[in-house]
Design an enzyme around this catalytic site. Sequence first.
Site, PDB file in Angstrom:
ATOM      1  N   LYS A 180     -31.923 -20.714 -26.700  1.00 23.35           N
ATOM      2  CA  LYS A 180     -31.790 -21.717 -25.641  1.00 23.35           C
ATOM      3  C   LYS A 180     -32.964 -21.594 -24.653  1.00 23.35           C
ATOM      4  O   LYS A 180     -33.725 -20.630 -24.705  1.00 23.35           O
ATOM      5  CB  LYS A 180     -30.434 -21.551 -24.945  1.00 23.35           C
ATOM      6  CG  LYS A 180     -29.238 -21.811 -25.892  1.00 23.35           C
ATOM      7  CD  LYS A 180     -29.204 -23.233 -26.342  1.00 23.35           C
ATOM      8  CE  LYS A 180     -28.134 -23.758 -27.247  1.00 23.35           C
ATOM      9  NZ  LYS A 180     -27.196 -23.018 -27.982  1.00 23.35           N
TER      10      LYS A 180
HETATM   11  C1  LIG Z   1     -25.782 -23.331 -28.580  1.00 26.81           C
HETATM   12  C2  LIG Z   1     -24.688 -24.261 -28.240  1.00 26.81           C
HETATM   13  C3  LIG Z   1     -23.384 -23.805 -28.002  1.00 26.81           C
HETATM   14  C4  LIG Z   1     -22.925 -22.429 -28.299  1.00 26.81           C
HETATM   15  O1  LIG Z   1     -23.534 -21.425 -27.658  1.00 26.81           O
HETATM   16  P1  LIG Z   1     -23.466 -19.923 -28.195  1.00 26.81           P
HETATM   17  O2  LIG Z   1     -23.863 -19.164 -26.995  1.00 26.81           O
HETATM   18  O3  LIG Z   1     -24.442 -19.826 -29.320  1.00 26.81           O
HETATM   19  O4  LIG Z   1     -22.069 -19.659 -28.625  1.00 26.81           O
HETATM   20  C5  LIG Z   1     -22.436 -24.709 -27.566  1.00 26.81           C
HETATM   21  N1  LIG Z   1     -22.724 -26.003 -27.425  1.00 26.81           N
HETATM   22  C6  LIG Z   1     -23.942 -26.489 -27.683  1.00 26.81           C
HETATM   23  C7  LIG Z   1     -24.196 -27.937 -27.482  1.00 26.81           C
HETATM   24  C8  LIG Z   1     -24.969 -25.636 -28.111  1.00 26.81           C
HETATM   25  O5  LIG Z   1     -26.176 -26.132 -28.380  1.00 26.81           O
END
Ligand SMILES: *Cc1c(COP(=O)(O)O)cnc(C)c1O
Length: 365
Positions: A180
Amino acid sequence: MRIPLSQPSITALEKRYVNEALEDGWISGTGNFVTRFENALAEKVGRKYAIAVANGTVALEVALRAMGIGAGDEVIVPALTFVAPAAAVRNVGATPVFADIYANTWNISAGSVIKLTTEKTRAIIAVDVLGNPCHYGYLDTINPVIPVIEDAAEAHGAMYENRPCGSFGGISTFSFHANKALTGGELGAILTDNPEMASLLRILVNHGMTSERPYWHDIVGTNARTNNLSAAIGLAQVERWNELTEKRQQVAAWYDEFLRETFENTLLWRRPVADYASESCWLYTLHHPQRNEIVGHLRARGIDSRAIWTPLCDLPVYKDSCRGEYEITRHVGYGAFWLPTFAAMTREQVREVAEAVKEAVASVK
Ligand SMILES: *Cc1c(COP(=O)(O)O)cnc(C)c1O
């Protein structure tokens, strides 16, 4: 791959905070970096409370449980997103119902939500897909009694009408996974302005226990806490918020510059940004009818380009969730692909990727 899709930006600040946590021995979820991370995040997006959790998926699960959503309930989620929101709904025993998206934002369509709303609908999960804010003005007017949960996992730094993503809906969530825009390795957060909701969330993520009465459990909780090391990285990243998001915007602006002519003269186009929004580009995303050939061409050159998520409406495990029409979701989902996007990317690297894209597009014509 020579040029990765994504790469975290770790500096001396992250290392210093992690070392401080290691040295004072607090590495579990009760360390002080957890609180510092929560306070810094709440302040950054203008929300009263932030609760740090293990990741962005569990953030959604706990949010749904806190709202009392479970068996027999329906939650509307977009058909084009990373799978986590749909899985979170299923994991609390409820049924996700997939909505189509808008062609001009790739975000959940309010019109589709209206058609799919039933007496069982308990919430809408609005995902700010790829760093582009949903149209909260429309979503709020659909049906004032159906709450919105904002999933801002991909939208650190994006704004809807000058208000930061991560501050919409009764509850909003973030992910700070390593790919992210900001990270803590594995880390997430749940935010709200409602004090009762905030204390319920805190109890749920910590075994159904309050600090006032140890080993007494009024409700069934879970352990969704993060740890002080991830929070130490997360705090450093929140302190570097503007730098990290501005660098990604710069990468996107370079791609726009190098690809401008290709957009004008070929079938290649860039994910649109709504005029009401200021995006915070998570992954630079393009669309072309011969997407698979182009991605193959780039990968053969050591560039970690990838096809976007399979539309959720085409996953057999979620077939009960498909109650609408998914024309735009499929059009986007089978043509969109990502280019490498990360804060440390240089103008030269962006130019190289853009040149390879031009070559690939010319070769499939
Ligand atoms: C990455 C993501 C998640 C989940 O996050 P994690 O920390 O990997 O569990 C949830 N929603 C969206 C839209 C994402 O892109």
